[in-house]
Design a protein around this motif. Structure first.
Motif, short mmCIF file in Angstrom:
data_model
loop_
_atom_site.label_atom_id
_atom_site.label_comp_id
_atom_site.label_asym_id
_atom_site.label_seq_id
_atom_site.Cartn_x
_atom_site.Cartn_y
_atom_site.Cartn_z
N ILE A 1 -39.05 -34.49 -104.99
CA ILE A 1 -39.44 -35.18 -106.22
C ILE A 1 -39.05 -36.65 -106.18
O ILE A 1 -39.83 -37.54 -106.54
N THR A 2 -37.82 -36.92 -105.73
CA THR A 2 -37.36 -38.31 -105.63
C THR A 2 -38.21 -39.09 -104.63
O THR A 2 -38.56 -40.25 -104.85
N ALA A 3 -38.54 -38.44 -103.51
CA ALA A 3 -39.40 -39.09 -102.50
C ALA A 3 -40.76 -39.43 -103.11
O ALA A 3 -41.30 -40.52 -102.89
N CYS A 4 -41.31 -38.49 -103.88
CA CYS A 4 -42.61 -38.74 -104.54
C CYS A 4 -42.51 -39.93 -105.49
O CYS A 4 -43.40 -40.79 -105.54
N ASP A 5 -41.42 -39.98 -106.24
CA ASP A 5 -41.25 -41.08 -107.20
C ASP A 5 -41.18 -42.43 -106.48
O ASP A 5 -41.72 -43.42 -106.97
N ARG A 6 -40.52 -42.45 -105.37
CA ARG A 6 -40.41 -43.70 -104.62
C ARG A 6 -41.78 -44.14 -104.09
O ARG A 6 -42.12 -45.33 -104.12
N ILE A 7 -42.54 -43.20 -103.62
CA ILE A 7 -43.88 -43.53 -103.11
C ILE A 7 -44.77 -44.01 -104.26
O ILE A 7 -45.51 -44.99 -104.13
N LEU A 8 -44.70 -43.32 -105.39
CA LEU A 8 -45.50 -43.71 -106.55
C LEU A 8 -45.10 -45.09 -107.07
O LEU A 8 -45.91 -45.80 -107.68
N ALA A 9 -43.85 -45.49 -106.81
CA ALA A 9 -43.38 -46.81 -107.23
C ALA A 9 -43.81 -47.91 -106.28
O ALA A 9 -43.56 -49.09 -106.52
N GLY A 10 -44.46 -47.53 -105.17
CA GLY A 10 -44.99 -48.53 -104.25
C GLY A 10 -44.33 -48.59 -102.89
O GLY A 10 -44.77 -49.35 -102.01
N GLU A 11 -43.27 -47.82 -102.68
CA GLU A 11 -42.62 -47.83 -101.38
C GLU A 11 -43.45 -47.04 -100.36
O GLU A 11 -44.22 -46.16 -100.71
N PHE A 12 -43.30 -47.39 -99.09
CA PHE A 12 -43.87 -46.65 -97.96
C PHE A 12 -45.40 -46.68 -97.91
O PHE A 12 -46.02 -45.85 -97.26
N ALA A 13 -46.01 -47.65 -98.58
CA ALA A 13 -47.48 -47.72 -98.59
C ALA A 13 -48.06 -47.87 -97.19
O ALA A 13 -49.17 -47.38 -96.92
N ASP A 14 -47.31 -48.53 -96.31
CA ASP A 14 -47.82 -48.76 -94.95
C ASP A 14 -47.73 -47.52 -94.06
O ASP A 14 -48.15 -47.56 -92.90
N GLN A 15 -47.21 -46.43 -94.58
CA GLN A 15 -47.05 -45.22 -93.79
C GLN A 15 -48.26 -44.29 -93.89
O GLN A 15 -48.33 -43.29 -93.17
N PHE A 16 -49.19 -44.64 -94.75
CA PHE A 16 -50.38 -43.81 -94.90
C PHE A 16 -51.49 -44.44 -94.07
O PHE A 16 -52.25 -45.29 -94.54
N ILE A 17 -51.56 -44.00 -92.83
CA ILE A 17 -52.33 -44.72 -91.82
C ILE A 17 -53.62 -44.03 -91.40
O ILE A 17 -54.38 -44.56 -90.61
N VAL A 18 -53.87 -42.85 -91.92
CA VAL A 18 -55.05 -42.10 -91.49
C VAL A 18 -56.32 -42.78 -92.01
O VAL A 18 -56.38 -43.20 -93.17
N ASP A 19 -57.33 -42.87 -91.17
CA ASP A 19 -58.60 -43.47 -91.55
C ASP A 19 -59.27 -42.63 -92.63
O ASP A 19 -59.18 -41.40 -92.63
N ARG A 20 -59.98 -43.29 -93.53
CA ARG A 20 -60.62 -42.58 -94.65
C ARG A 20 -61.75 -41.67 -94.20
O ARG A 20 -62.08 -40.70 -94.89
N ILE A 21 -62.38 -41.96 -93.06
CA ILE A 21 -63.41 -41.08 -92.51
C ILE A 21 -62.76 -40.21 -91.44
O ILE A 21 -62.31 -40.69 -90.41
N GLN A 22 -62.71 -38.90 -91.71
CA GLN A 22 -61.98 -37.97 -90.86
C GLN A 22 -62.60 -36.60 -90.97
O GLN A 22 -63.06 -36.18 -92.03
N GLY A 23 -62.61 -35.87 -89.87
CA GLY A 23 -63.03 -34.47 -89.92
C GLY A 23 -61.91 -33.63 -90.51
O GLY A 23 -60.76 -34.05 -90.59
N GLY A 24 -62.27 -32.41 -90.94
CA GLY A 24 -61.22 -31.49 -91.37
C GLY A 24 -61.04 -31.36 -92.86
O GLY A 24 -60.00 -30.85 -93.31
#
Length: 467
Positions: A73-96
C-alpha cells in the motif's frame, strides 16, 4: 552498471541493480521496441490504484500478511504521488492483452515494497510480484478495470473544456448578434444571416457533444475486477470480489460498480467503441467549425475575409506578411487523428476472441490518446482562436447588399417569378438588387428598405401576395 540476476519460465536475465522493474518487464521492453512511447501515465496510475485496493481487501480478509500488505500500500501511494515514473518502461503497443503492463506494475510495486522492508530489490521472498501484489487478480480483470478508470479520469476535464468552448461560442454569438452577413449553401450565396447566428449554431453542436461526453462516464462505471482470468472469479475469494469494488470506489472517488456479468466486461470491449464513437462525433463538429473559420477568414484581401482570427505566428518563410489559420488547422488534424483512432479501436474491439480480447493495449493507447489530445486541443482553440475572433462588419455588410442572393428576402413581396427576373437582370447588368427592383417598379423605396432590414431578413416571417 551493476546487475542482479532474476529468473522466470524462460530462464534468467541480468536486470540493472538500480531498476525497480524485473525480468518480466525487461523481456517486454526487449520484445516490443515499437513506438518508443510507454504506457499512458493515467493507465499506470489506475492500475496502481487497483493494486492498492486489492492489497487492502486481501489484508482485511487475512489473505495477505499485514506487514506485506502495508508495504504494498505504501509503495502504491509513493507511485501515485509521482515517484518511480521512469520505471514503467514497457511500450504501449504490446502483445499479450496487457500482461506486460500488469507485470511492470507488479514488479515496481514489489521492489519498492521490498526496500521498505529493508530488503534488496529482486528478493521476492519478501514481496512477490505475483503471489502478493497480484493476489486475487489477473491481468484480464485488472487491465479493463484500470482502463475504465483512466478513461473516466480523462473524460472529466474534456467535458469541462467542451463546456468552456460552448460558453466561448455563445459569447461570440452575442458579440456578433447585429453583424449581418450572407449565408451560403454549397458555397454559393443563399440568404442573409447574422454572424452571431452562425456562432450560435456552433454552440448548439458543442453543447450536444458536451452532454454526451459528460454522460458517457456512466457507461464505464461497471468494472469486472474480481473476475480474474475469464470472468468466473477463479482464485478469488467471493468476499474479496465484493469488498475490492467497495474499496476501489472509495479510493478513486468514482461511482464504480461490480459488473453484473464479469465475463462480459473481460471479453467484450464495445463500451470503449461507444466512448470512442462519441469522441469521433465531437471531433467531426470541431473540425467542421474549424474549417468554417478558415474559410470565413480566408484572404484576407482575396478571400471571404468576413472574420479576423488572432495572428499567432508568421505564416511563411518566403511570403512576407502572411499569417495562416494555424489553430483551426491544428483542430482539423486532431479531429482526423481521433477519427482514425476510432477506426483502430473499432477493429481492435471486434478482434476479441472467445473469453479475452488480446488487443486491449491498442484500444487503451488510442482511446486515452484521443481523450487527452482533444482536451489539449479544445483548450488551445478557446484561448488562441475563438476568444480573439473579430468581425469585419463593413465587409460582411457589403457582401450582403452586393449579392444577388438578397432577392430571396423579397420573394414574399414580389413573388418567385419576379424575383427570378430580378436575379437575371442583376447578373446581366451587374446592378444591385435594390436598383433593379426600383427600376422595374416592383416595390416602393420605403417598402423595399423595410423588407431589406437586417433584422427582418434574419428571422421568420412571410407576406402573402395577392393576385
Amino acid at each position: 552498471m551493476r546487475y542482479r540476476v532474476e529468473h522466470d519460465l524462460l530462464g534468467e536475465m541480468e536486470v540493472p541493480e538500480e531498476a525497480y522493474y524485473g525480468i518480466n518487464t525487461l523481456r517486454a521492453a526487449y520484445n516490443f521496441p515499437i513506438t518508443g512511447r510507454p504506457v499512458h501515465r493515467e493507465l499506470i496510475k489506475a492500475m496502481v490504484m487497483v493494486k492498492k485496493a486489492a492489497a487492502m481487501a486481501n489484508m482485511k480478509l487475512g489473505l495477505l500478511k499485514r506487514e506485506i500488505g502495508n508495504a504494498i500500500i505504501t509503495a502504491c501511494d509513493r507511485i501515485l504521488a509521482g515517484e518511480f515514473a521512469d520505471q514503467f518502461i514497457v511500450d504501449r503497443i504490446q502483445g499479450g492483452a496487457g500482461t506486460s503492463t500488469n507485470m511492470n506494475v507488479n514488479e515496481v510495486i514489489a521492489n519498492v515494497a521490498i526496500e521498505q522492508l529493508k530488503g534488496h530489490k529482486g528478493d521476492y521472498s519478501l514481496v512477490h510480484p505475483i503471489n502478493h501484489v497480484n493476489l486475487s487478480q489477473s491481468t484480464n480483470d485488472v487491465y479493463p478495470t484500470a482502463l475504465r478508470i483512466a478513461a473516466i479520469n480523462l473524460l472529466k476535464p474534456l467535458s469541462e473544456e467542451f463546456a468552456d468552448l460552448q460558453e466561448a461560442l455563445q459569447q461570440k454569438e452575442n458579440q456578433f448578434s447585429s453583424v449581418i452577413k450572407m449565408g451560403r449553401t454549397e458555397l454559393q450565396d443563399a440568404v442573409p444571416i447574422m454572424l452571431g447566428q452562425e456562432f450560435g449554431a456552433y454552440a448548439q453542436a458543442i453543447a450536444r457533444d458536451r452532454w454526451r461526453l459528460y454522460k458517457v462516464e456512466e457507461r464505464l462505471r461497471q468494472v469486472p475486477l474480481g473476475g480474474t482470468a475469464v470472468g468466473t472469479g477463479l482464485n478469488a475469494d467471493v468476499r474479496y470480489i465484493y469488498m475490492v469494488i467497495d474499496i476501489l470506489r472509495d479510493l478513486t472517488g468514482l461511482g464504480l460498480a461490480r459488473a453484473e456479468y464479469m465475463m462480459d466486461g473481460i471479453q467484450n470491449a464495445d463500451v470503449f467503441v461507444e466512448v470512442s464513437g462519441l469522441l469521433k462525433s465531437a471531433a467531426v463538429n470541431l473540425s467542421k467549425i474549424a474549417s468554417d473559420l478558415r474559410l470565413m477568414s480566408s484572404g484576407p484581401e482575396c478571400g471571404f475575409g468576413e472574420i479576423k482570427l488572432p495572428a499567432m505566428q508568421a505564416g511563411s518563410s518566403i511570403m512576407p506578411g502572411k499569417v495562416n489559420p494555424i489553430i483551426p488547422e491544428m483542430i482539423n488534424m486532431v479531429a482526423y487523428q481521433v477519427i482514425g483512432n476510432d477506426l483502430t479501436i473499432t477493429m481492435a474491439a471486434e478482434a476479441g476472441q472467445l473469453e479475452l480480447n488480446a488487443m486491449m493495449p491498442l484500444i487503451a493507447s488510442n482511446l486515452l490518446d484521443s481523450i487527452e489530445m482533444m482536451t489539449n486541443a479544445v483548450r488551445v482553440f478557446i484561448e488562441r482562436c475563438i476568444s480573439g475572433i473579430e468581425a469585419d462588419v463593413e465587409r460582411c455588410h457589403r457582401y450582403v447588399f452586393e449579392s444577388v442572393g438578397l432577392v430571396t428576402a423579397l420573394t414574399p413581396y414580389i413573388g418567385y417569378d419576379n424575383a427570378t427576373r430580378v436575379a437575371s437582370v442583376c447578373r446581366e447588368t451587374n446592378k444591385s438588387v435594390k436598383q433593379v427592383v426600383l427600376e422595374m417598379g416592383l416595390m416602393g423605396k420605403e417598402e423595399l428598405e423595410k423588407a431589406l432590414n437586417p433584422y427582418e431578413m434574419t428571422k421568420p416571417g412571410i407576406k402573402v401576395i395577392n393576385g
